[in-house]
Design an enzyme around this catalytic site. Structure first.
Site, mmCIF file in Angstrom:
data_model
loop_
_atom_site.group_PDB
_atom_site.id
_atom_site.type_symbol
_atom_site.label_atom_id
_atom_site.label_comp_id
_atom_site.label_asym_id
_atom_site.label_seq_id
_atom_site.Cartn_x
_atom_site.Cartn_y
_atom_site.Cartn_z
ATOM 1 N N TRP A 30 0.835 -1.209 0.000
ATOM 2 C CA TRP A 30 0.000 0.000 0.000
ATOM 3 C C TRP A 30 0.874 1.266 0.000
ATOM 4 O O TRP A 30 0.577 2.242 -0.660
ATOM 5 C CB TRP A 30 -0.888 -0.045 1.250
ATOM 6 C CG TRP A 30 -1.809 1.097 1.471
ATOM 7 C CD1 TRP A 30 -2.376 1.888 0.528
ATOM 8 C CD2 TRP A 30 -2.292 1.553 2.745
ATOM 9 N NE1 TRP A 30 -3.203 2.806 1.139
ATOM 10 C CE2 TRP A 30 -3.168 2.626 2.488
ATOM 11 C CE3 TRP A 30 -2.086 1.139 4.076
ATOM 12 C CZ2 TRP A 30 -3.821 3.312 3.516
ATOM 13 C CZ3 TRP A 30 -2.745 1.812 5.093
ATOM 14 C CH2 TRP A 30 -3.598 2.884 4.817
ATOM 15 N N TYR A 61 -4.113 1.110 -4.933
ATOM 16 C CA TYR A 61 -2.921 1.634 -4.251
ATOM 17 C C TYR A 61 -2.104 2.473 -5.228
ATOM 18 O O TYR A 61 -1.803 2.032 -6.340
ATOM 19 C CB TYR A 61 -2.048 0.519 -3.667
ATOM 20 C CG TYR A 61 -2.695 -0.289 -2.552
ATOM 21 C CD1 TYR A 61 -3.887 0.115 -1.950
ATOM 22 C CD2 TYR A 61 -2.105 -1.457 -2.081
ATOM 23 C CE1 TYR A 61 -4.470 -0.633 -0.931
ATOM 24 C CE2 TYR A 61 -2.688 -2.204 -1.059
ATOM 25 C CZ TYR A 61 -3.875 -1.791 -0.503
ATOM 26 O OH TYR A 61 -4.447 -2.536 0.499
ATOM 27 N N GLN A 186 -9.556 -10.712 4.337
ATOM 28 C CA GLN A 186 -8.547 -9.761 4.816
ATOM 29 C C GLN A 186 -9.206 -8.685 5.691
ATOM 30 O O GLN A 186 -9.741 -7.711 5.179
ATOM 31 C CB GLN A 186 -7.818 -9.135 3.613
ATOM 32 C CG GLN A 186 -6.618 -8.331 4.039
ATOM 33 C CD GLN A 186 -5.790 -7.747 2.891
ATOM 34 O OE1 GLN A 186 -5.363 -6.614 2.960
ATOM 35 N NE2 GLN A 186 -5.534 -8.511 1.855
ATOM 36 N N LEU A 218 0.407 -3.639 12.653
ATOM 37 C CA LEU A 218 0.989 -2.716 13.651
ATOM 38 C C LEU A 218 0.113 -1.466 13.759
ATOM 39 O O LEU A 218 0.591 -0.388 14.133
ATOM 40 C CB LEU A 218 2.421 -2.324 13.255
ATOM 41 C CG LEU A 218 3.408 -3.488 13.194
ATOM 42 C CD1 LEU A 218 4.769 -3.023 12.672
ATOM 43 C CD2 LEU A 218 3.567 -4.142 14.575
ATOM 44 N N GLY A 268 3.501 -3.617 6.533
ATOM 45 C CA GLY A 268 3.358 -2.448 5.664
ATOM 46 C C GLY A 268 4.610 -1.614 5.541
ATOM 47 O O GLY A 268 4.610 -0.604 4.840
ATOM 48 N N ARG A 274 13.547 -3.174 8.257
ATOM 49 C CA ARG A 274 12.427 -3.446 9.168
ATOM 50 C C ARG A 274 11.716 -4.759 8.819
ATOM 51 O O ARG A 274 11.134 -5.395 9.686
ATOM 52 C CB ARG A 274 11.441 -2.279 9.151
ATOM 53 C CG ARG A 274 11.961 -1.101 9.946
ATOM 54 C CD ARG A 274 10.945 0.012 10.032
ATOM 55 N NE ARG A 274 11.380 1.025 10.975
ATOM 56 C CZ ARG A 274 10.848 2.235 11.071
ATOM 57 N NH1 ARG A 274 9.851 2.588 10.281
ATOM 58 N NH2 ARG A 274 11.292 3.091 11.962
HETATM 59 N N1 LIG Z 1 -7.647 -4.578 2.718
HETATM 60 C C1 LIG Z 1 -7.565 -3.336 3.118
HETATM 61 O O1 LIG Z 1 -8.553 -2.590 3.131
HETATM 62 C C2 LIG Z 1 -6.244 -2.827 3.590
HETATM 63 C C3 LIG Z 1 -6.149 -1.604 4.256
HETATM 64 C C4 LIG Z 1 -4.884 -1.194 4.681
HETATM 65 C C5 LIG Z 1 -3.760 -1.994 4.437
HETATM 66 N N2 LIG Z 1 -3.907 -3.165 3.750
HETATM 67 C C6 LIG Z 1 -2.746 -4.055 3.479
HETATM 68 O O2 LIG Z 1 -2.011 -4.229 4.680
HETATM 69 C C7 LIG Z 1 -0.673 -3.838 4.470
HETATM 70 C C8 LIG Z 1 -0.096 -3.332 5.756
HETATM 71 O O3 LIG Z 1 -0.814 -2.184 6.204
HETATM 72 P P1 LIG Z 1 -0.026 -1.040 6.977
HETATM 73 O O4 LIG Z 1 0.981 -0.443 6.083
HETATM 74 O O5 LIG Z 1 -1.011 -0.151 7.615
HETATM 75 O O6 LIG Z 1 0.741 -1.972 8.069
HETATM 76 P P2 LIG Z 1 1.491 -1.771 9.425
HETATM 77 O O7 LIG Z 1 2.623 -2.746 9.366
HETATM 78 O O8 LIG Z 1 0.523 -1.838 10.532
HETATM 79 O O9 LIG Z 1 2.066 -0.295 9.395
HETATM 80 C C9 LIG Z 1 3.142 0.061 8.590
HETATM 81 C C10 LIG Z 1 3.557 1.466 8.948
HETATM 82 O O10 LIG Z 1 4.211 1.439 10.228
HETATM 83 C C11 LIG Z 1 5.407 2.170 10.120
HETATM 84 N N3 LIG Z 1 6.375 1.752 11.128
HETATM 85 C C12 LIG Z 1 6.895 2.585 12.064
HETATM 86 N N4 LIG Z 1 7.792 1.943 12.819
HETATM 87 C C13 LIG Z 1 7.859 0.703 12.363
HETATM 88 C C14 LIG Z 1 8.646 -0.413 12.745
HETATM 89 N N5 LIG Z 1 9.523 -0.370 13.736
HETATM 90 N N6 LIG Z 1 8.479 -1.549 12.063
HETATM 91 C C15 LIG Z 1 7.592 -1.608 11.052
HETATM 92 N N7 LIG Z 1 6.823 -0.579 10.640
HETATM 93 C C16 LIG Z 1 6.970 0.571 11.291
HETATM 94 C C17 LIG Z 1 5.878 1.929 8.701
HETATM 95 O O11 LIG Z 1 6.775 2.942 8.328
HETATM 96 P P3 LIG Z 1 8.095 2.603 7.434
HETATM 97 O O12 LIG Z 1 7.620 2.294 6.062
HETATM 98 O O13 LIG Z 1 8.841 3.893 7.532
HETATM 99 O O14 LIG Z 1 8.818 1.467 8.090
HETATM 100 C C18 LIG Z 1 4.550 2.051 7.965
HETATM 101 O O15 LIG Z 1 4.233 3.423 7.744
HETATM 102 C C19 LIG Z 1 -0.731 -2.820 3.309
HETATM 103 O O16 LIG Z 1 0.491 -2.664 2.633
HETATM 104 C C20 LIG Z 1 -1.781 -3.460 2.448
HETATM 105 O O17 LIG Z 1 -1.185 -4.510 1.693
HETATM 106 C C21 LIG Z 1 -5.108 -3.589 3.335
#
Ligand SMILES: NC(=O)c1ccc[n+]([C@@H]2O[C@H](COP(=O)([O-])OP(=O)(O)OC[C@H]3O[C@@H](n4cnc5c(N)ncnc54)[C@H](OP(=O)(O)O)[C@@H]3O)[C@@H](O)[C@H]2O)c1
Length: 304
Positions: A30, A61, A186, A218, A268, A274
């Site tokens: 995303w 995305y 999901q 997260l 994400g 990371r």
């Molecule tokens: N189906 C749906 O409606 C839906 C909705 C949302 C997401 N998704 C899917 O879920 C995936 C994950 O969602 P998400 O991006 O919100 O996931 P997440 O893993 O909960 O959050 C990722 C965010 O946390 C940050 N972060 C800060 N410190 C971190 C650390 N120590 N380790 C790891 N991350 C850290 C990352 O920044 P950095 O990049 O700077 O590390 C990134 O901005 C998406 O890519 C997508 O594929 C699906």
């Protein structure tokens, strides 16, 4: 086994995606809006080295995080696959369709058939391993949707069928019309967002052999920064991290993976380092007391 132990191996065991398997941690795209293909390749190679064999993206995305617009993030992956075709074969590629700006949701046959073709073209793949309906379209009859999805599968465009953000009843309505169980659903699921544990989503998964793919494990980074999360939840995660000799990220991910529905946590982060450190989650040992401590701290009230 201690009486409060959880079923062994559920953290590390391979997850079923139809008749395929993937690792318990997956790469989400995303936020992957960086157009530099060498960067994408580095992220993909790191994911693979760390056992993350499912990649999750969506046609929509690219509209956020400075992306190039609808389809932009699929295009970024497609350029990487075009440059390294052997890499594509090592992943299960999952994408989603059905959000059709400016129309919120469209799961009509005409729209999805075209959306799937366009995803194939942007991703530069012959087949999509897992095609998911991003959000339910209230105006699509589940049996019409089932026919559309099975038509795409029969035509060799997609291999497995999944859904996202469906209620358990919407899941059942679609399942009833399909000739075989859905491969995945999901929902958002993390130590900060427990909804699928309580609304029947994860129970449906266990009853029907459907693998949950947890988005924002997260809480979109809030469990890392602590912003907008109950301080008592951060305290419990930090306490368990100290005991396990790891960090809060690993404990938060282990909490998601420890559920008996055997979820996949879709990471994400866009940073290869990371992705590597997140695998510490697979070494964390949580028992029932730990998980219920996390749940109570997350909800802010003791369990009855
Ligand atoms: N189906 C749906 O409606 C839906 C909705 C949302 C997401 N998704 C899917 O879920 C995936 C994950 O969602 P998400 O991006 O919100 O996931 P997440 O893993 O909960 O959050 C990722 C965010 O946390 C940050 N972060 C800060 N410190 C971190 C650390 N120590 N380790 C790891 N991350 C850290 C990352 O920044 P950095 O990049 O700077 O590390 C990134 O901005 C998406 O890519 C997508 O594929 C699906």
């Amino acid at each position: 086994m201690k009486s409060n132990s959880l079923a062994s191996n559920s953290l590390v065991s391979p997850r079923r995606i139809g008749d395929d398997t993937c690792g318990p941690l997956a790469l989400g795209c995303w936020r992957l809006t960086n157009p530099d293909t060498s960067y994408t390749l580095r992220l993909l190679e790191t994911a693979l080295e760390e056992g993350m064999t499912l990649i999750d993206t969506a046609d929509v995305y690219g509209l956020d995080f400075g992306g190039s617009g609808f389809g932009g993030n699929e295009e970024i992956l497609g350029l990487a696959f075009a440059e390294a075709p052997s890499l594509r074969e090592k992943f299960l590629v999952a994408t989603k369709g059905g959000i059709a700006p400016p129309v919120p949701y469209d799961s009509s046959r005409k729209y999805l058939t075209q959306a799937c073709e366009e995803s194939l073209r942007r991703l530069q793949v012959d087949v999509i391993d897992l095609y998911q309906i991003h959000r339910p379209d209230f105006y699509a009859h589940p049996c019409d949707l089932a026919e559309t999805l099975e038509g795409l599968r029969e035509a060799g465009k997609i291999r497995h069928i999944g859904i996202s953000n469906f209620t358990p009843n919407q899941h059942d309505a679609l399942s009833t019309c399909l000739s075989e169980p859905l491969a995945t659903t999901q929902p958002e699921f993390s130590a900060a967002v427990l909804t699928p544990m309580r609304d029947g989503t994860l129970d449906r998964c266990m009853a029907q052999g459907v693998t949950p793919l947890a988005w924002s494990p997260l809480a979109g980074g809030r469990l890392a920064t602590g912003e907008g999360v109950r301080p008592e939840l951060i305290e419990v995660l930090d306490r368990l991290a100290d005991r396990e000799g790891t960090d809060r990220i690993a404990v938060a991910l282990a909490f998601v993976l420890a559920h008996p529905s055997e979820p996949v946590a879709i990471l994400g982060t866009t940073k290869p380092e990371r992705l590597r450190t997140a695998t510490a989650a697979l070494q964390v040992s949580l028992d029932r007391n730990d998980c219920y401590d996390i749940i109570e701290a997350s909800e802010g009230v003791p369990l009855p």
